[in-house]
Design a protein around this motif. Structure first.
Motif, PDB file in Angstrom:
ATOM      1  N   ALA A  90      76.755  44.452  36.446  1.00  0.00           N
ATOM      2  CA  ALA A  90      76.747  43.942  37.590  1.00  0.00           C
ATOM      3  C   ALA A  90      77.835  45.208  38.201  1.00  0.00           C
ATOM      4  CB  ALA A  90      76.758  43.173  38.063  1.00  0.00           C
ATOM      5  N   SER A  91      78.418  45.215  37.222  1.00  0.00           N
ATOM      6  CA  SER A  91      79.531  46.758  38.126  1.00  0.00           C
ATOM      7  C   SER A  91      79.372  48.083  37.811  1.00  0.00           C
ATOM      8  CB  SER A  91      81.058  46.192  36.426  1.00  0.00           C
ATOM      9  OG  SER A  91      81.561  44.754  36.765  1.00  0.00           O
ATOM     10  N   TYR A  92      78.124  48.391  37.271  1.00  0.00           N
ATOM     11  CA  TYR A  92      77.768  49.429  37.529  1.00  0.00           C
ATOM     12  C   TYR A  92      76.651  49.361  38.548  1.00  0.00           C
ATOM     13  CZ  TYR A  92      73.783  53.116  36.746  1.00  0.00           C
ATOM     14  OH  TYR A  92      73.008  54.016  36.820  1.00  0.00           O
ATOM     15  N   PHE A  93      76.269  48.642  39.199  1.00  0.00           N
ATOM     16  CA  PHE A  93      75.632  47.969  40.501  1.00  0.00           C
ATOM     17  C   PHE A  93      76.993  48.683  41.676  1.00  0.00           C
ATOM     18  CE2 PHE A  93      72.344  45.314  37.983  1.00  0.00           C
ATOM     19  CZ  PHE A  93      71.699  46.626  37.491  1.00  0.00           C
ATOM     20  N   ALA A  94      77.217  47.520  40.990  1.00  0.00           N
ATOM     21  CA  ALA A  94      78.011  47.760  42.557  1.00  0.00           C
ATOM     22  C   ALA A  94      79.199  49.022  42.519  1.00  0.00           C
ATOM     23  CB  ALA A  94      79.667  46.532  42.029  1.00  0.00           C
ATOM     24  N   GLU A  95      79.387  49.661  41.513  1.00  0.00           N
ATOM     25  CA  GLU A  95      80.230  51.172  41.616  1.00  0.00           C
ATOM     26  C   GLU A  95      79.117  52.149  42.080  1.00  0.00           C
ATOM     27  OE1 GLU A  95      81.897  54.664  39.241  1.00  0.00           O
ATOM     28  OE2 GLU A  95      80.639  52.698  37.770  1.00  0.00           O
ATOM     29  N   PHE A 135      66.946  48.873  40.171  1.00  0.00           N
ATOM     30  CA  PHE A 135      67.688  48.708  40.629  1.00  0.00           C
ATOM     31  C   PHE A 135      68.116  49.879  41.052  1.00  0.00           C
ATOM     32  CE2 PHE A 135      72.123  49.353  41.932  1.00  0.00           C
ATOM     33  CZ  PHE A 135      71.686  48.350  43.330  1.00  0.00           C
ATOM     34  N   GLU A 136      67.804  51.228  39.908  1.00  0.00           N
ATOM     35  CA  GLU A 136      68.212  52.238  39.991  1.00  0.00           C
ATOM     36  C   GLU A 136      67.095  52.751  40.992  1.00  0.00           C
ATOM     37  OE1 GLU A 136      70.441  53.787  36.159  1.00  0.00           O
ATOM     38  OE2 GLU A 136      67.955  52.889  35.610  1.00  0.00           O
ATOM     39  N   LEU A 137      66.325  52.619  40.724  1.00  0.00           N
ATOM     40  CA  LEU A 137      64.711  53.004  41.374  1.00  0.00           C
ATOM     41  C   LEU A 137      64.394  52.607  42.940  1.00  0.00           C
ATOM     42  CD1 LEU A 137      62.461  53.194  38.240  1.00  0.00           C
ATOM     43  CD2 LEU A 137      62.942  55.413  39.522  1.00  0.00           C
ATOM     44  N   ARG A 138      64.822  51.501  42.739  1.00  0.00           N
ATOM     45  CA  ARG A 138      64.568  50.733  44.340  1.00  0.00           C
ATOM     46  C   ARG A 138      65.268  51.568  45.159  1.00  0.00           C
ATOM     47  NH1 ARG A 138      60.337  47.785  46.106  1.00  0.00           N
ATOM     48  NH2 ARG A 138      60.387  48.118  48.028  1.00  0.00           N
ATOM     49  N   LEU A 139      67.005  51.556  44.883  1.00  0.00           N
ATOM     50  CA  LEU A 139      67.853  51.791  45.618  1.00  0.00           C
ATOM     51  C   LEU A 139      67.899  53.530  45.861  1.00  0.00           C
ATOM     52  CD1 LEU A 139      70.866  51.283  46.510  1.00  0.00           C
ATOM     53  CD2 LEU A 139      71.833  52.068  44.394  1.00  0.00           C
ATOM     54  N   LEU A 140      67.122  54.214  45.176  1.00  0.00           N
ATOM     55  CA  LEU A 140      67.018  55.550  45.160  1.00  0.00           C
ATOM     56  C   LEU A 140      66.117  55.464  46.585  1.00  0.00           C
ATOM     57  CD1 LEU A 140      67.047  57.102  41.943  1.00  0.00           C
ATOM     58  CD2 LEU A 140      68.431  57.912  43.215  1.00  0.00           C
ATOM     59  N   SER A 141      65.245  54.587  46.309  1.00  0.00           N
ATOM     60  CA  SER A 141      64.220  55.123  47.478  1.00  0.00           C
ATOM     61  C   SER A 141      64.471  54.538  48.575  1.00  0.00           C
ATOM     62  CB  SER A 141      62.711  54.024  47.142  1.00  0.00           C
ATOM     63  OG  SER A 141      62.452  54.371  46.188  1.00  0.00           O
ATOM     64  N   GLU A 142      65.367  53.563  49.076  1.00  0.00           N
ATOM     65  CA  GLU A 142      66.280  53.148  50.377  1.00  0.00           C
ATOM     66  C   GLU A 142      67.174  53.980  50.252  1.00  0.00           C
ATOM     67  OE1 GLU A 142      65.163  50.439  50.918  1.00  0.00           O
ATOM     68  OE2 GLU A 142      63.851  49.676  50.134  1.00  0.00           O
ATOM     69  N   ILE A 143      67.754  54.553  49.483  1.00  0.00           N
ATOM     70  CA  ILE A 143      68.398  55.739  50.555  1.00  0.00           C
ATOM     71  C   ILE A 143      68.320  57.392  50.437  1.00  0.00           C
ATOM     72  CG2 ILE A 143      71.155  55.089  49.315  1.00  0.00           C
ATOM     73  CD1 ILE A 143      71.192  56.774  47.306  1.00  0.00           C
ATOM     74  N   GLY A 144      66.498  57.517  50.665  1.00  0.00           N
ATOM     75  CA  GLY A 144      66.213  58.644  50.586  1.00  0.00           C
ATOM     76  C   GLY A 144      65.472  59.671  49.474  1.00  0.00           C
ATOM     77  N   PHE A 145      65.899  59.311  48.357  1.00  0.00           N
ATOM     78  CA  PHE A 145      65.006  59.878  47.750  1.00  0.00           C
ATOM     79  C   PHE A 145      63.787  59.219  47.084  1.00  0.00           C
ATOM     80  CE2 PHE A 145      69.690  60.964  48.310  1.00  0.00           C
ATOM     81  CZ  PHE A 145      69.581  61.896  48.232  1.00  0.00           C
ATOM     82  N   PHE A 237      79.027  57.527  35.638  1.00  0.00           N
ATOM     83  CA  PHE A 237      79.694  56.089  35.967  1.00  0.00           C
ATOM     84  C   PHE A 237      80.336  55.361  34.767  1.00  0.00           C
ATOM     85  CE2 PHE A 237      76.319  57.121  38.886  1.00  0.00           C
ATOM     86  CZ  PHE A 237      77.502  56.705  40.382  1.00  0.00           C
ATOM     87  N   ARG A 238      81.903  55.166  34.853  1.00  0.00           N
ATOM     88  CA  ARG A 238      82.488  54.367  34.044  1.00  0.00           C
ATOM     89  C   ARG A 238      81.330  53.924  33.632  1.00  0.00           C
ATOM     90  NH1 ARG A 238      88.513  56.218  35.222  1.00  0.00           N
ATOM     91  NH2 ARG A 238      88.860  57.955  34.980  1.00  0.00           N
ATOM     92  N   THR A 239      81.463  52.278  34.657  1.00  0.00           N
ATOM     93  CA  THR A 239      80.614  51.322  34.370  1.00  0.00           C
ATOM     94  C   THR A 239      79.326  51.141  33.808  1.00  0.00           C
ATOM     95  OG1 THR A 239      79.858  51.623  36.228  1.00  0.00           O
ATOM     96  CG2 THR A 239      82.173  49.697  35.758  1.00  0.00           C
ATOM     97  N   LEU A 240      78.709  52.568  33.905  1.00  0.00           N
ATOM     98  CA  LEU A 240      77.514  52.732  33.168  1.00  0.00           C
ATOM     99  C   LEU A 240      78.142  52.662  31.510  1.00  0.00           C
ATOM    100  CD1 LEU A 240      74.601  53.009  32.419  1.00  0.00           C
ATOM    101  CD2 LEU A 240      74.453  55.260  33.404  1.00  0.00           C
ATOM    102  N   ASP A 241      78.721  53.494  30.944  1.00  0.00           N
ATOM    103  CA  ASP A 241      79.371  54.146  30.059  1.00  0.00           C
ATOM    104  C   ASP A 241      80.094  52.490  28.972  1.00  0.00           C
ATOM    105  OD1 ASP A 241      78.856  56.506  29.965  1.00  0.00           O
ATOM    106  OD2 ASP A 241      80.994  57.106  30.753  1.00  0.00           O
TER     107      ASP A 241
END
Length: 251
Positions: A90-95, A135-145, A237-241
């Protein structure tokens, strides 16, 4: 007085009693609020300003800065604290959101994506890696990628059994059209991975989380979605690590 609904993405202490919170809102994107006397606030108002609290905030504006007047919780994701992997994911998503989302932007769909993802994560109703990929793929789609998942760039075939997908999301080649001597930056994947990609980036929100994949497909999907996100954000992203370290140690 301004009233906004949003979820707290980060807390930062200021002095002995105050703090700043970053919240993701529908209409105003990322908003920073000053919370005076934060450590003295008890009850509902106190819980409303903690990390991952989805709340209704009453805000005063003074100059260019926003100050919290009062707050009421709508939902607080206490269940995320059940495990280190949940809270770190969740912290990774927030970052990611704090990096990608700007102020004064309409973020209704992104807020919905985040809230829905946290709901399934909190309740353990979906695999963590699956939620990460969604989350990663849908967010990329929402922000133009949004990745191009329609058809082979060479021959136009719609359902190749084996294909090579560009990590920048620009499209894919079937195995007959792909030329390894000229093309770089591609993931070799199978049709089920492509089908999962299509579902994530093209489906309605009501159906977004309504699918399952095998463990093998999920591993490839997760590798692809993470690589694409890191490529487009151009940062680590440090939270991902930290999340990966928790997964690898089995915590």
């Amino acid at each position: 007085m301004i009233i906004v609904e949003g979820i707290v993405l980060k807390e930062r202490s200021v002095g002995e009693q105050d703090k700043f919170i970053d919240i993701l809102t529908k209409e105003n994107g990322l908003v920073e609020l000053s919370v005076k006397g934060a450590r003295k606030i008890n009850g509902k108002s106190g819980s409303s300003t903690q990390l991952f609290a989805y709340s209704r905030f009453c805000v005063n504006k003074r100059g260019d800065r926003l100050f919290l007047n009062s707050a009421e919780p709508i939902h607080i994701f206490y269940g995320l604290r059940d495990s280190l992997t949940k809270i770190s994911l969740a912290s990774y998503f927030a970052e990611i959101l704090r990096f990608c989302i700007k102020s004064d932007s309409n973020s209704a769909d992104i807020l919905r994506l985040f809230l829905n993802t946290l709901h399934f994560l909190e309740n353990g109703q979906r695999n963590e890696l699956l939620l990460k990929s969604v989350f990663e793929l849908r967010l990329l789609s929402e922000i133009g990628f949004m990745p191009d998942v329609v058809a082979c760039r060479g021959c136009g075939v719609f359902e190749p059994q084996e294909l090579f997908f560009a990590i920048d999301g620009s499209g894919f080649y079937c195995s007959d059209c792909y030329r390894s001597d000229t093309d770089t930056g591609y993931f070799k994947v199978t049709l089920p991975v492509l089908s999962a990609l299509r579902h994530i980036v093209l489906s309605d929100f009501d159906r977004l989380f309504n699918f399952r994949v095998t463990e093998k497909i999920q591993e490839k999907l997760s590798e692809l979605s993470e690589t694409m996100l890191l490529l487009h954000t151009e940062r680590e992203f440090r939270t991902l690590d930290f999340y990966k370290s928790m997964v690898n140690t089995g915590i």
